[in-house]
Scaffold this motif. Sequence first.
Motif, PDB file in Angstrom:
ATOM      1  N   UNK A 186      44.307  55.168  45.799  1.00 55.15           N
ATOM      2  CA  UNK A 186      42.939  54.742  46.095  1.00 55.15           C
ATOM      3  C   UNK A 186      41.911  55.646  45.429  1.00 55.15           C
ATOM      4  N   UNK A 187      42.064  56.955  45.602  1.00 50.44           N
ATOM      5  CA  UNK A 187      41.038  57.890  45.138  1.00 50.44           C
ATOM      6  C   UNK A 187      41.056  58.106  43.631  1.00 50.44           C
ATOM      7  N   UNK A 188      42.227  57.980  43.015  1.00 53.74           N
ATOM      8  CA  UNK A 188      42.326  58.262  41.577  1.00 53.74           C
ATOM      9  C   UNK A 188      42.438  57.020  40.704  1.00 53.74           C
ATOM     10  N   UNK A 189      42.442  55.854  41.328  1.00 53.99           N
ATOM     11  CA  UNK A 189      42.526  54.617  40.551  1.00 53.99           C
ATOM     12  C   UNK A 189      41.562  53.567  41.076  1.00 53.99           C
ATOM     13  N   UNK A 190      41.799  53.083  42.290  1.00 57.04           N
ATOM     14  CA  UNK A 190      41.045  51.933  42.784  1.00 57.04           C
ATOM     15  C   UNK A 190      39.549  52.207  42.902  1.00 57.04           C
ATOM     16  N   UNK A 244      37.459  49.603  37.355  1.00 59.31           N
ATOM     17  CA  UNK A 244      37.220  48.201  37.668  1.00 59.31           C
ATOM     18  C   UNK A 244      38.571  47.504  37.802  1.00 59.31           C
ATOM     19  N   UNK A 245      38.773  46.827  38.921  1.00 52.78           N
ATOM     20  CA  UNK A 245      40.012  46.092  39.149  1.00 52.78           C
ATOM     21  C   UNK A 245      39.830  44.684  38.598  1.00 52.78           C
ATOM     22  N   UNK A 246      40.565  44.389  37.544  1.00 55.87           N
ATOM     23  CA  UNK A 246      40.412  43.114  36.860  1.00 55.87           C
ATOM     24  C   UNK A 246      40.849  41.965  37.757  1.00 55.87           C
ATOM     25  N   UNK A 247      40.055  40.902  37.741  1.00 52.13           N
ATOM     26  CA  UNK A 247      40.381  39.722  38.515  1.00 52.13           C
ATOM     27  C   UNK A 247      41.622  39.047  37.956  1.00 52.13           C
ATOM     28  N   UNK A 248      42.446  38.500  38.851  1.00 48.82           N
ATOM     29  CA  UNK A 248      43.612  37.740  38.416  1.00 48.82           C
ATOM     30  C   UNK A 248      43.352  36.237  38.537  1.00 48.82           C
ATOM     31  N   UNK A 249      42.097  35.869  38.753  1.00 49.34           N
ATOM     32  CA  UNK A 249      41.717  34.462  38.780  1.00 49.34           C
ATOM     33  C   UNK A 249      41.394  34.018  37.359  1.00 49.34           C
ATOM     34  N   UNK A 250      40.830  32.833  37.226  1.00 47.38           N
ATOM     35  CA  UNK A 250      40.513  32.305  35.908  1.00 47.38           C
ATOM     36  C   UNK A 250      39.262  32.940  35.310  1.00 47.38           C
ATOM     37  N   UNK A 251      38.537  33.699  36.086  1.00 41.83           N
ATOM     38  CA  UNK A 251      37.300  34.325  35.613  1.00 41.83           C
ATOM     39  C   UNK A 251      37.550  35.771  35.214  1.00 41.83           C
ATOM     40  N   UNK A 252      37.650  36.067  33.922  1.00 42.81           N
ATOM     41  CA  UNK A 252      37.962  37.432  33.489  1.00 42.81           C
ATOM     42  C   UNK A 252      36.825  38.422  33.736  1.00 42.81           C
ATOM     43  N   UNK A 255      35.248  38.791  36.529  1.00 41.81           N
ATOM     44  CA  UNK A 255      35.096  38.869  37.976  1.00 41.81           C
ATOM     45  C   UNK A 255      35.546  40.198  38.565  1.00 41.81           C
ATOM     46  N   UNK A 256      35.917  41.154  37.702  1.00 43.55           N
ATOM     47  CA  UNK A 256      36.433  42.428  38.173  1.00 43.55           C
ATOM     48  C   UNK A 256      35.385  43.276  38.871  1.00 43.55           C
ATOM     49  N   UNK A 257      35.856  44.177  39.734  1.00 47.93           N
ATOM     50  CA  UNK A 257      34.944  45.026  40.485  1.00 47.93           C
ATOM     51  C   UNK A 257      35.683  46.290  40.913  1.00 47.93           C
ATOM     52  N   UNK A 258      34.961  47.350  41.144  1.00 49.46           N
ATOM     53  CA  UNK A 258      35.539  48.604  41.613  1.00 49.46           C
ATOM     54  C   UNK A 258      35.559  48.624  43.139  1.00 49.46           C
ATOM     55  N   UNK A 259      36.585  49.232  43.731  1.00 48.32           N
ATOM     56  CA  UNK A 259      36.647  49.402  45.189  1.00 48.32           C
ATOM     57  C   UNK A 259      35.608  50.454  45.587  1.00 48.32           C
TER      58      UNK A 259
END
Length: 307
Positions: free
Chosen positions: A264-268, A272-280, A282-286
């Motif tokens: 969580x602290x060193x990655x998430x 930016x966590x890339x979306x796995x939906x059809x919208x590339x 749509x990613x966001x950081x936790x």
Amino acid sequence: MADGFQEGADNAEPDDSAYRRMMSEELAAQWDDASDMSDRSWSLGQSVVESGFGSITETPCRKCTLAEEMFLCPESRTFWERIPSSVCCRRIWKDFIDTFREDFPEEQALVKKRVMNIFKCLLGVEYQDLGEIAVEDFLRLIRFFGPFRAEEDRCVVVKQIEQLVENSFQKSKDKKSKICWFGGYMTRSEAETKLKDQKPGTFLIRMSVTEGDAGCFALGLVMLDNTIEHFQIKGHPDEAVTMHPFSLELEFKGRHFSSLPDLVNNCLCQEVIASESENPENGVRCSIICPGLPYNQIINGYKCPAR
């Protein structure tokens, strides 16, 4: 709602079903055979018999015998078997913790109330000294957090839980309490209820119900377009138990992490966590801890939440 991976049914399984999932196909077939037996002596556990030597546990039940294949390492199995009990597949918290103190006398987390309360909650202990621990909850714990093995005067599994407690919270907006991103044992639908109507970047980490046999966690995250996606955090309990020093070997998008706070602290929270939906896009950081999670009660010094 978008889904990053498929977990199966949303609803939590009965204890027997969840326990069965931890078995190999061969053991699962034997479990089913044991469950079909009409002789009730093969049911949940054996009672004790009285003799000149006091209370002695009778032959272990069939399910308890099958559990011997699922302890992952001899240290965890030996620890469980050392705890005195009148029922083969259950232990009383007081006897459990007394044995723990004998085996891990230098364990510093024993005096940390929040750590021990989460420890109890993960083991399914609902009462004080007389609360019971079922073998399936013990097996589940070691698959998610590691073995009951000593390493540098610490117990591996308790060290992991301590790291989780001390590195999973932040101050609430009003600065009056703490909020924790760990949701415990939670279904996907329960996670979505918590995340519904929250801002993009709101997240939680939970123990997967349907992938618990593999020690998998899941990230629930509100994406940029306000949809909720679930990302698998793959566990490798059979591999992790061989690691010295111990590492949970959690896998997320091809990278490995030693613990949940490490992930969580060193990655998430950094990327930016890339979306796995059809919208590339749509990613966001936790960036925002989901409010109202059950373990907040423990982090703030209150009693364990109901399971």
